[in-house]
Design an enzyme around this catalytic site. Structure first.
Site, PDB file in Angstrom:
ATOM      1  N   HIS A 172     -16.084   1.597  34.203  1.00 34.15           N
ATOM      2  CA  HIS A 172     -15.741   1.940  35.692  1.00 34.15           C
ATOM      3  C   HIS A 172     -16.034   0.918  36.608  1.00 34.15           C
ATOM      4  O   HIS A 172     -16.270   1.623  37.779  1.00 34.15           O
ATOM      5  CB  HIS A 172     -17.077   3.127  35.393  1.00 34.15           C
ATOM      6  CG  HIS A 172     -17.995   3.476  35.566  1.00 34.15           C
ATOM      7  ND1 HIS A 172     -18.896   3.216  34.242  1.00 34.15           N
ATOM      8  CD2 HIS A 172     -19.081   2.729  36.067  1.00 34.15           C
ATOM      9  CE1 HIS A 172     -19.812   2.421  34.257  1.00 34.15           C
ATOM     10  NE2 HIS A 172     -20.332   2.326  35.562  1.00 34.15           N
ATOM     11  N   ASP A 174     -15.778   2.476  28.053  1.00 36.02           N
ATOM     12  CA  ASP A 174     -16.728   1.330  28.936  1.00 36.02           C
ATOM     13  C   ASP A 174     -16.764   0.270  29.124  1.00 36.02           C
ATOM     14  O   ASP A 174     -17.728   0.045  29.101  1.00 36.02           O
ATOM     15  CB  ASP A 174     -17.719   2.613  29.775  1.00 36.02           C
ATOM     16  CG  ASP A 174     -17.936   2.324  30.945  1.00 36.02           C
ATOM     17  OD1 ASP A 174     -17.475   2.397  31.852  1.00 36.02           O
ATOM     18  OD2 ASP A 174     -18.993   2.946  31.342  1.00 36.02           O
ATOM     19  N   SER A 205     -25.064  -0.926  36.667  1.00 33.97           N
ATOM     20  CA  SER A 205     -23.639  -0.740  35.341  1.00 33.97           C
ATOM     21  C   SER A 205     -22.678  -1.455  35.067  1.00 33.97           C
ATOM     22  O   SER A 205     -22.878  -2.504  36.162  1.00 33.97           O
ATOM     23  CB  SER A 205     -22.790   0.657  36.125  1.00 33.97           C
ATOM     24  OG  SER A 205     -23.131   1.800  36.209  1.00 33.97           O
TER      25      SER A 205
END
Length: 508
Positions: free
Chosen positions: A146, A176, A249
């Site tokens: 992402h 992911d 992230s």
């Protein structure tokens, strides 16, 4: 977490008494550029349980040596996405009057009087940020899918302030995980460990770029393992209390041996910021994705075609289990690998291969990591006895769709069972044909314990304690043979789930 991306924020969800089951994970194949090169991967030898942790002084951990040795291999990732241009292009938004792309111009009362701002406007670049870590000296970097998906440009910034334009080798949205490449040599690399040996309560360290603050270090402990989250993902997440915020992230999660054991991916938050619960993708999952992208340029996940749910104490009591362990099979897709192996609704999966199943989230993670065509053995409990089923793992894209359909409402008498708090009527032949089931009862009304459990009008009762609910006599007979709880197999909108329900006994 990458920024800005509000869809990635996990929101607090109220617990539902009736939650429909977790599908055994599968993933569509993800295409990537064919020209990939062999990678000199970082070492990921398993750590012996007796091995001393080098970053501990006295009774408290000291993270300074870990950060000094590993921090240079953590990178900041910046992305750009362009929105705007002519109507119909990616990201085109409605104009100031709410006119979006494709709106009927004839319905616009201002047509010819005022300009349609949505028809033509300059492109608007949007920037995002995340983290990653270098796994080979020649420039391969792991991060979250992402962070980079949909980006026009991806820039990697090193700790020595050098910047490189990165190429996305490939990504897998289901897990992911993404692999990107920069054109550089002799880069510092992290050491990859194994997430399987982690223990709850063990210290872990995150390095990343929260809110753009590069190479920020936070620490905490492993709060839980094999955590299943909502959404179509096969990942069994690591839960920690490490401070993770937007921009973290894709960054690494280290153990005290200085090895990467996870990729920081999500947070659970009502505010959008850190609130004490963060989730990381186990590094074993990421390594599997990396290997497939380098070998074939795409990612394929195993799937067996069943819907499972967690075994609660009430369900364990209803099925006569020793305890609330294993994964309860709520639905088997016709023609799937599970169906061919003989898996049945109401089976409780106790082992996959040699792995003992304690949490239902373990099953999709194990199955997804297997390649299509591989064979394994499912140890299940059925009717109080244990049996083994040999299954050939299928591919996600080869599985037939799950059952679907809604019941009609013909004129048929309904009967009330006060012990369950349900008003039931048999399915018609047409309803049973649409649902592809033999027999079953439609719930016309739910009161008391049934209503509290989340049952509602329109739900279809298929089984009670594993026995087909062919008619009211079958339902009442099973209730009479039960003690305090029964397990109802309910179908709603094509999905099936076992619901434990307390039986109300007459006093006296």
């Amino acid at each position: 977490m990458s920024t800005p991306n509000p869809q990635l924020r996990m929101r607090a969800l109220g617990a539902l008494a009736l939650g429909f089951g977790l599908a055994l994970a599968g993933c569509d194949r993800v295409e990537a550029p064919a020209q990939t090169k062999p990678v000199r991967a970082a070492s990921r030898d398993a750590v012996p349980a007796t091995r001393p942790t080098p970053y501990v002084r006295g009774s408290l951990p000291d993270f300074s040596a870990l950060v000094e040795s590993q921090g240079d291999a953590v990178v900041n990732i910046q992305t750009t996405r362009t929105y705007g241009g002519r109507d119909g292009e990616r990201g085109d938004a409605p104009d100031f009057f709410g006119n979006g792309p494709g709106d009927d111009e004839e319905s616009d009362p201002f047509r010819g009087l005022l300009p349609r701002f949505g028809q033509q406007h300059p492109p608007v670049p949007q920037q995002g940020a995340g983290s990653g870590f270098i796994i080979s000296a020649d420039g391969y970097v792991l991060t979250n899918a992402h962070v980079v998906d949909g980006s026009d440009t991806v820039t990697v910034k090193l700790t020595d302030r050098r910047e490189f334009r990165a190429k996305v080798v490939g990504s897998d949205k289901r897990t992911d995980v993404a692999l990107i490449k920069i054109d550089a040599k002799d880069l510092p690399v992290v050491r990859l460990g194994s997430s399987s040996g982690l223990r709850v309560g063990e210290w872990v360290v995150a390095i990343g770029a929260p809110f753009g603050f590069e190479n920020s270090v936070t620490a905490g402990i492993v709060s839980a393992k094999a955590r299943a989250l909502s959404g179509d993902t096969p990942v069994s997440f690591l839960q920690t209390d490490v401070a993770v915020n937007p921009g973290n992230s894709g960054g690494p999660l280290f153990n005290l041996n200085g090895e990467v054991v996870g990729i920081n991916s999500q947070i659970f938050s009502r505010s959008g910021g850190y609130q004490g619960i963060s989730f990381a993708i186990p590094i074993d999952v990421a390594v599997n994705v990396r290997d497939q992208l380098l070998e074939t340029g795409r990612v394929s996940h195993g799937r067996i075609g069943a819907v499972i749910q967690q075994v609660t104490q009430e369900l364990a009591d209803s099925f006569g289990l020793a305890g609330p362990d294993g994964a309860l099979v709520a639905q088997v897709v016709p023609g799937s690998a599970a169906d061919k192996a003989g898996l049945k609704e109401g089976d409780v999966i106790l082992r996959v291969g040699d792995v003992v199943i304690r949490e239902s989230g373990q099953v999709p993670a194990i199955v997804s990591a297997m390649r299509p065509g591989m064979k394994t053995t499912l140890t299940v409990q059925r009717d109080g006895a244990s049996r083994e089923l040999d299954v050939v793992i299928g591919a996600a894209e080869d599985e037939p769709p799950a059952l679907a359909g809604r019941a009609a409402q013909p004129d048929q008498p309904a009967q009330v069972d006060e012990r369950l708090g349900l008003r039931l009527r048999p399915l018609t032949a047409l309803e049973a044909s649409r649902l592809d089931v033999e027999g079953g009862m439609r719930i016309e009304n739910a009161d008391g314990n049934a209503q509290a459990a989340g049952l509602r009008r329109g739900d279809i009762l298929l089984r009670i304690n594993g026995v087909p609910a062919l008619d009211m006599a079958a339902v009442q007979g099973e209730i009479a043979d039960s003690e305090d709880h029964v397990a109802l197999l309910i179908e709603r909108d094509g999905q099936r789930n076992f619901v434990p329900l307390r039986v109300t006994r007459a006093k006296g």
